[in-house]
Design an enzyme around this catalytic site. Structure first.
Site, short mmCIF file in Angstrom:
data_model
loop_
_atom_site.label_atom_id
_atom_site.label_comp_id
_atom_site.label_asym_id
_atom_site.label_seq_id
_atom_site.Cartn_x
_atom_site.Cartn_y
_atom_site.Cartn_z
N THR A 376 0.89 -1.15 0.00
CA THR A 376 0.00 0.00 0.00
C THR A 376 0.93 1.20 0.00
O THR A 376 2.14 1.04 0.08
CB THR A 376 -0.87 -0.13 1.27
OG1 THR A 376 -1.66 -1.29 1.13
CG2 THR A 376 -1.72 1.05 1.57
N THR A 394 -4.09 1.96 -2.15
CA THR A 394 -3.60 0.59 -2.26
C THR A 394 -4.07 -0.10 -3.52
O THR A 394 -5.11 0.24 -4.09
CB THR A 394 -4.08 -0.24 -1.03
OG1 THR A 394 -3.45 -1.51 -1.07
CG2 THR A 394 -5.57 -0.43 -1.00
N GLY A 468 1.47 -1.27 4.96
CA GLY A 468 1.89 -2.32 5.90
C GLY A 468 0.79 -3.29 6.28
O GLY A 468 0.92 -3.99 7.30
N1 GLY Z 1 -5.21 -3.82 1.24
C1 GLY Z 1 -4.68 -3.41 2.46
C2 GLY Z 1 -5.69 -2.70 3.30
O1 GLY Z 1 -6.64 -2.16 2.76
O2 GLY Z 1 -5.56 -2.66 4.49
#
Ligand code: GLY
Length: 567
Positions: A376, A394, A468
């Site tokens: 992300t 992300t 993360g």
């Molecule tokens: N795809 C990582 C999040 O949205 O937390």
């Protein structure tokens, strides 16, 4: 006798601790970029520079957001794209706060068991790689929603420098070269062909994305509709469907970004404003900080035994609640006020003591979907008018689903994997997903992204966030505490070693070679399972802090190519 011994140990501990604090004070503080008026901190120098230039021309933080987000799509395809989604939290100069949700959502043809095999077991590749993993992208709807409500410059003026960047190209960094190399085979496999980013690049080579420049030009001309109903949308749907995906033009045309009320809570004299569901970020951050608040962690010391214990135990309890209660608020009723209220949280911590770790098996409630991928990215912006924003975006996995749309010049997300593929049944890590985050048509998948703004004494103080996956929440937490409780500069707070606990698996993950082995041994003796292997780095935090004299300090994480640019 026992007391005298303890007293001796105590005073020894305190003199050591004070020595180390004194030593710290003797060394010069590590400061990030300091500017007078405005700043962008993002994962790429090019994106920060374009955002800052927009503000220098007279644009505000929201104009800069549009430019920065699109510049990341050019220079940081690892997580920036036109095919993903994100969240923005803002605080305007007049104190107004709010949040925008441009998270991806499940296509109309999605259904609860779509990633299960004939035995009813999850097939992870189906939700992680290729066209079936793609959620309906929200990025373009997001930037246009921001521009419509708060933008001041024409979209052409904002996006033209990004078109130029895509035509001119960006320089490959060494970190980026390694990532392209790591994913080359998978790019071939998923795309059944070579793609722009699957070539043998060296650090310093220039990558031009002419197709993306052309797409952006069409978007400048035709607006958001270009992506959701126009030529670009049609090409996108054709590409996804010819690769086995289920997204239709109807999915694209129905997509809307949503303005939401952010989560707001106090921690001592700070007021924290963070992302509300469908992100778990704000609720979990609130729970953890409120559980920590009664403990004097500044006295225990930064990354010291008792501090790590308190933070870990609060994290354990918050993450246990996370997936049980949290999901898309348009589909699931979420008791946010109760979850972040003091009576509930005091009760939650009532069985903690410093003698030994609380095993996660003894913490009830909550079911979480394991470690999420960490690909992300986050950026923070403050403008010369006093507006501040915090944005985390992300594609989910690195380069998302790995499916690249060559005619459009962008990767597409694999955000469908953020749903619980099989609620109620343990996954491959022995973890249990929850009904609140089950797949349903048009539902948004639960996120951990935690773009956050902090006020101190009622004025803007910090904008912060990070990539993360599930470690996002705990990295944002530690960065705020590093400044507020441990007196670090923004850059020091971002640089400091981080640790993470998320209830299950019942381990505390530490950045390797960053923590004293004696300290880790003391934690082991108290029953904490230590893991220094799983994660080489935890988070890549970017933030901006207002210093007491009113100037801005940027914190750009040394773990990546992150850069602060401002004036
Ligand atoms: N795809 C990582 C999040 O949205 O937390």
């Amino acid at each position: 006798m026992k007391h005298t011994f303890l007293l001796l140990l105590f005073s020894l501990f305190f003199s050591c601790k004070n020595n180390s604090i004194d030593q710290q004070k003797e060394t010069e503080p590590v400061l990030g970029l300091i500017t007078q008026k405005a700043m962008v901190v993002s994962a790429r120098k090019e994106a920060s520079a374009i955002g800052a230039a927009i503000m220098k021309k007279g644009g505000n933080a929201f104009d800069a957001m549009v430019a920065t987000e699109m510049a990341l799509a050019v220079a940081y395809p690892f997580a920036g794209s036109l095919g993903g989604g994100g969240f923005m939290v803002y605080r305007k100069a007049d104190g107004e706060t709010g949040a925008l949700d441009y998270r991806e959502k499940a296509p109309l043809a999605a259904y609860k068991d779509m990633y299960l095999d004939e035995n009813g077991d999850p097939i992870p590749e189906k939700s992680q790689v290729g066209a079936l993993a793609i959620g309906v992208p929200g990025t373009i709807a997001g930037i246009f929603a921001v521009h419509k409500r708060f933008g001041t410059l024409p979209i052409e003026e904002i996006l033209s420098p990004v078109v130029d960047l895509a035509n001119r190209g960006f320089a490959v960094t060494e970190k980026q070269r390694k990532r392209f190399e790591n994913y080359k085979e998978l790019f071939f496999e998923v795309n059944k062909d070579t793609i722009l980013f699957a070539k043998n690049y060296k650090a310093g080579d220039t990558i031009k994305n002419i197709k993306l420049a052309a797409t952006l030009k069409r978007i400048i001309k035709n607006g958001k509709e270009e992506f959701y109903t126009g030529e670009t949308g049609k090409k996108l749907v054709e590409h996804i469907q010819s690769n086995g995906g289920i997204i239709t033009l109807e999915d694209l045309s129905k997509y809307e970004a949503k303005w939401r009320e952010p989560v707001r809570f106090n921690y001592k004299n700070l007021s924290v404003i963070s992302m509300s569901p469908p992100s778990s970020g704000g609720v979990c951050l609130a729970q953890i900080m409120k559980m920590i608040e009664p403990y004097e962690i500044s006295k225990y010391g930064h990354n010291q035994l008792k501090t790590i214990q308190v933070i870990t135990e609060a994290e354990r309890r918050a993450y246990a609640d996370r997936s049980f209660y949290l999901g898309d608020p348009d589909f699931t009723k979420i008791p946010i006020d109760t979850l972040i209220g003091m009576p509930y949280l005091t009760d939650r911590m009532s069985d903690f003591n410093f003698e030994k770790a609380t095993p996660s098996s003894e913490i009830n409630c909550g079911m979480i979907p394991g470690y999420e991928s960490d690909e992300t990215t986050h950026y923070s912006i403050v403008d010369q008018f006093g507006n501040a924003i915090s944005v985390t975006i992300t594609l989910n996995g690195a380069y998302g689903s790995k499916l690249y749309a060559p005619e459009i010049g962008t990767f597409l997300n694999n955000e469908m994997d953020d749903f619980s593929a099989k609620p109620g049944v343990p996954n491959m890590f022995g973890l249990i997903g929850a009904q609140a985050n089950a797949i349903a048509p048009e539902k948004r998948m639960l996120s951990s992204m935690t773009p956050t703004i902090v006020e101190k004494n009622d004025t803007f103080w910090m904008s912060v966030g990070t990539p993360g996956g599930s470690t996002i929440i705990t990295s944002v937490l530690q960065t705020i505490l590093n400044v507020e409780e441990f007196g670090m500069t923004m850059q020091e707070a971002v640089n400091a070693p981080r640790f993470h606990h998320q209830w299950l698996p019942d381990v505390v993950v530490f950045e390797p070679e960053s923590f004293d082995p004696v300290l880790l041994d003391s934690l082991s003796q108290k029953g904490y399972k230590i893991d220094e292997e799983t994660s080489k780095i935890i988070g890549k935090v970017d933030g901006i802090l207002v210093l007491p004299n009113g100037t801005l300090e940027g914190g750009a994480d040394k773990r990546g190519d992150d850069t602060a640019v401002g004036f």
